[in-house]
Design an enzyme around this catalytic site. Sequence first.
Site, PDB file in Angstrom:
ATOM      1  CD  GLU A 271     -33.861 -31.153 -46.666  1.00 26.96           C
ATOM      2  OE1 GLU A 271     -33.844 -30.737 -47.842  1.00 26.96           O
ATOM      3  OE2 GLU A 271     -33.215 -30.623 -45.750  1.00 26.96           O
ATOM      4  CG  HIS A 304     -28.992 -33.949 -51.751  1.00 27.10           C
ATOM      5  ND1 HIS A 304     -27.712 -33.616 -51.382  1.00 27.10           N
ATOM      6  CD2 HIS A 304     -29.799 -33.049 -51.129  1.00 27.10           C
ATOM      7  CE1 HIS A 304     -27.745 -32.564 -50.583  1.00 27.10           C
ATOM      8  NE2 HIS A 304     -29.000 -32.202 -50.416  1.00 27.10           N
ATOM      9  CD  GLU A 305     -33.501 -32.848 -51.859  1.00 23.88           C
ATOM     10  OE1 GLU A 305     -33.736 -32.598 -50.665  1.00 23.88           O
ATOM     11  OE2 GLU A 305     -32.733 -32.149 -52.564  1.00 23.88           O
ATOM     12  CG  HIS A 308     -31.430 -33.856 -46.782  1.00 22.42           C
ATOM     13  ND1 HIS A 308     -30.414 -33.386 -45.988  1.00 22.42           N
ATOM     14  CD2 HIS A 308     -31.428 -33.050 -47.882  1.00 22.42           C
ATOM     15  CE1 HIS A 308     -29.826 -32.344 -46.578  1.00 22.42           C
ATOM     16  NE2 HIS A 308     -30.419 -32.122 -47.727  1.00 22.42           N
TER      17      HIS A 308
HETATM   18  N1  0A1 Z   1     -32.625 -28.403 -48.340  1.00 22.90           N
HETATM   19  C1  0A1 Z   1     -32.730 -28.430 -49.770  1.00 22.90           C
HETATM   20  C2  0A1 Z   1     -32.439 -27.154 -50.429  1.00 22.90           C
HETATM   21  C3  0A1 Z   1     -33.466 -26.088 -50.377  1.00 22.90           C
HETATM   22  C4  0A1 Z   1     -33.248 -24.962 -49.635  1.00 22.90           C
HETATM   23  C5  0A1 Z   1     -34.134 -23.920 -49.645  1.00 22.90           C
HETATM   24  C6  0A1 Z   1     -35.244 -24.021 -50.429  1.00 22.90           C
HETATM   25  O1  0A1 Z   1     -36.088 -22.956 -50.504  1.00 22.90           O
HETATM   26  C7  0A1 Z   1     -36.612 -22.526 -51.636  1.00 22.90           C
HETATM   27  C8  0A1 Z   1     -35.500 -25.148 -51.176  1.00 22.90           C
HETATM   28  C9  0A1 Z   1     -34.606 -26.188 -51.119  1.00 22.90           C
HETATM   29  C10 0A1 Z   1     -31.691 -29.392 -50.298  1.00 22.90           C
HETATM   30  O2  0A1 Z   1     -30.557 -29.366 -49.838  1.00 22.90           O
HETATM   31  O3  0A1 Z   1     -31.985 -30.131 -51.183  1.00 22.90           O
HETATM   32 ZN    ZN Z   2     -29.661 -30.843 -49.132  1.00 16.09          ZN
END
Ligand code: 0A1
Ligand code: ZN
Length: 881
Positions: A271, A304-305, A308
Amino acid sequence: MRTDTGQVIHLADYRPTDFVLERVDLTFELDPTETKVEARLIFHRRPGTDPTAPIVLDGDELTLSGLLFDQVEMDPARYDATPESLTVRDLPESAPFELTITTVINPEANTQLMGLYRTGGIYCTQCEAEGFRRITYFPDRPDVLAPFTVNIIADKDANPLLLSNGNFLGGAGYGPGKHFAAWFDPHPKPSYLFALVAGDLGVVEDTFTTMSGREVVLKIYVEHGKEPRAAYAMDALKRSMKWDEERFGREYDLDIFMIVAVSDFNMGAMENKGLNVFNDKYVLADPELATDADYANIEAIIAHEYFHNWTGNRITCRDWFQLCLKEGLTVYRDHEFSSDQRSRPVKRIAEVRHLKSEQFPEDGGPLAHPVRPTKYREINNFYTTTVYEKGSEVTRMIATLLGKDGFKKGLDLYFDRHDGQAVTIEDFVKCFEDASGRDLAQFSLWYHQAGTPLVTASGSYDAAAGSFTLSLEQMIPATPGQPTKEPMHIPLSLALFGENGGKLEPSSVEGAEYSGEVLHLTGRTQTAVFHGIGSRPVVSINRSFSAPINLHFDQSPADLAHLARHETDHFARWQALTDLALPNLLKAARDAREGKPVICEATFVETLLAAAADQSLEPAFRAQALALPSESDIARELGSNNDPDAIHAGRQAILKQIAEAGKDVFAGLYAAMTTPGDFSPDAKNAGLRALRNTALTYLSHAEQTPARAKAAFDAANNMTDLSHALTILAHRFPDSAETSEALESFRDRFAGNALVIDKWFAIQAGIPGAKTLERVRALMQNPLFKRTNPNRMRSLVGTFAFANPTGFGRADGEGYRFLADQILDIDGRNPQLAARILTSMRSWRSLEPARADHARSALIEIEQAPGLSTDVRDIVERTLK
Ligand code: 0A1
Ligand code: ZN
C-alpha cells in the site's frame, strides 16, 4: 543475507526515538548493479531527551560511501558505520542539523526482494516492514514520519517511467541519455510506505472525481501488451474509492493514484502512499486467463491496498507489534466491501472457510501468537492469518457489540483523533469506548490471548414453564507462552426457531445480556434462560460466525436439518450442513483406517441434496454447501494421531455415496446452470459456474471415468471451467490418457503466460497420493520452472506442502525431507519466502507417530543447517518447541 543474531524485540521495550525527523530528500542514480542513493535527512533532538545521546540509524547489508554533516564532510572520529547501523556522535543539543548519507546498492543482486530490486527489467522497491534500511541508513521504524522529496535519475531509453510517492513535481533531461523526475509527498509517512518504480511499462489511465469534486488521475502500469488485462482492476479501484466515501466518508488525498504490477513479489501487494505495488497475479485478468476466484481476489486486494490509504497510511502503527491495527481493520474493510459488491452470506462462508483452514491451525499449533503479539525475532514472520484474519474478526466483533452506527461513530472518532499519527491498539479501542460508552476492557483480551476459544453449549426445554435454558462454557487452550487464560467477552449471535420454521422471540432473557439477537458470553460458565418460548426451540448459535470460536453443541441431525432448511441467516444454513457433514467425515476417516466400510448417514445426504436442488437458494451458496470440509479441516477436527491416507479415503468414499445418491440432481444442475451471453466475471455468473462445476465433480465421482471432465475441458471457453476440468482429470484420474493429453494441451496453449502456467504447476502439485512427489521433482526440472519467481515456487512447492496432505505427508516421510531441501535452497535467496513455505509444517504434531517422527527429523535437519536466515530459524525453532 541477515543471519540470525538471536535478538528478540519486546513490546515492553518500546520508547520513542531521541531525534525527530523533519524532512527527507532522496536522490537515486539508478543503475542495475551500482545504484547511488543520497539521503538528506534533517533532524532535531527530541526535547527532554539526553542532550549527549548519539543518533543510531538502521542499515541492512549497507556500506557507507559518504557522510556530510550540514553539507560538510564528517570527521570519521564522530561516526561508526557497520552494515547494520550508522552511529553519529556529538550532535547539536537542540538546533536542527542535516545528515547527507551516500550508499551504493546493487538491485540486480537483491534476490530477497526487499529494498530496491529488479523484476522483469524494471526497478521496484518493497520496504515493509524493514526493507528501507537496505536502501540507506535511516530510522527505519513506523513511528518516524516525515514528508519525502524523491529525485530519480536514470537512463532515459531503458526507463522512460520514473515513479515515486505523492505528487509529480517535474522532470527533464539530465546529461547524455539520462533524465530525471522529482516527486513530493506532502503527507508525512514512515519509511515502510516509501516506493520507487522505474522502467518501461504500459499504462491504463482513468480518473475519479472525489466526493468533494476533486479529480484524481488513476494509472495502472503493467507490462507492455497487457494493458487490456488491467481493465477489471481499474474498475475495482473506482468502485473501492466510491465505496469508501459512501460507507466510511473517506476521500482520497493526492492528485494521482498509481498501481504497478510486477511479476516477482513476496506477498500479494503493498500500500505505498499513492504508488501501490502489486503482485501481477492480483492485477491482471481476462476470461481466457483468469478464474472467477482470481477476479474475486483482484477485487478484494485492490480494495484492501486502497483502503490502507486511511487505515495504515494516514493513521499508522506506532511499532510493528501494532500490525493488526492497520491489517485487521483493513481486512475487515475489504471484507465488507466485497460483501456489499457480491453476496454477503456467500462471502461470509468463504471468509470463515479461509479462517478455519488457515488461522485455526495456526492458533492451535506451535506458531500460535496473539493478534497483538508482545515479542518477535523476525517481524516478517508476523504477517500471519492471526494478525490479518483474526484481527479482522476482532474488528467485526467490535462492530457487532456497537452496532453498525456505533461502529461508524467510533471509527469517525479514530480518524478525527489520530489522523497523521502512529498509534496503538489501545488508542484504537479507546475510540470505540469513548464513542459508545461501552467498556471494552474484557473484550480487549481478544488482542492479547492467543488460541481459539472453545465454547461448549447444551440446552434444555421446560414445556411447563415455557422456558429454554442454555448452558455455556468457554475454554481457551494453552498456547506458547500463555499457559492459562482469562474468560473472554464472546458475542454470540443467536436465534431460536420453532417447529414450523418460524423464529421464536423470547419475552425476556435472564442470566446474560441478550440484545439485537446477540448473547454476550462473558463468564467462564454462564446460564441463560429464555422465557416465553411456547414450543421446543431449535437453537442457532454463532450465526454469521459472530465470534471466531470452535463451538461444541450436541445437536441432533434432525435439528441441524431443520436449521439447514429454515434458518434466515444463510451462513448459519451452511454451518448446519457442515455440522451434519463433519461427523460423517470423521467416522469415515476412522473406518477407512480400520479397513471398515464407510457408510454415510441418510439425513445428511438427503438434506444436502435438498439444498443442492433448492432453486430458492443462490447457486453460489449451493456450490459452497456441496463443497464438503477439506481433508485438512477433517484433520483439524480429529485433532491427533492423523493418517492423511485414511482421511482422504474416507472423504472420497463419502463423496462417491453423495454422488451416487444425487446423480440425477447433479446431472440436472450440470445441464441447467449455464451462463447466458458473453462472459461476465460478476458474482451471479461466477455462482452459476461454481455450481455447474461442483455438479461436474460429483458426476465424475458417480461415473468413475474421465470422459465427462475431458469433454468439459475440450468445451471450456473460460479459465474457470478449463482449470476446474483439468483439476478433476489430474486429481481423480492422474494416469489416464485423457489427463496426459489435457495437461499437455494446457501447457502448450499457455506456455507464454506465467500466471496460467502457475496453475498448471499447482494442479499437478495437488494430485493426491504418494507418487506426486516424483512428479513434483520432475516438474522442477521443467524449463518452465523458475526457482527465483515466488509465484512459481508457491504454485509448485507451496501447493504440494500446504494443499496435498497425502502427497506431502506420504508415509515414508520423503515429502518432509524434500521440503527440508527446498527450504534450505530457497533460504539462500529469499528468506521470507522460505519461512512462509516452512509454516506448512505447523501441524506436524497432530500426525500419527511414524509420520510425526519423519516430520521432526526433517525439521531438525533444517534447524541444524549452517547459516540459516533469522526468518527460517525463528519458524523452525518455534515449530519444534
Ligand atoms: N502491507 C501489505 C502486506 C505486505 C507486507 C510485507 C511485504 O513485504 C514483502 C509486502 C506486503 C498488505 O497488507 O497488503
Ligand atoms: Zn494490508
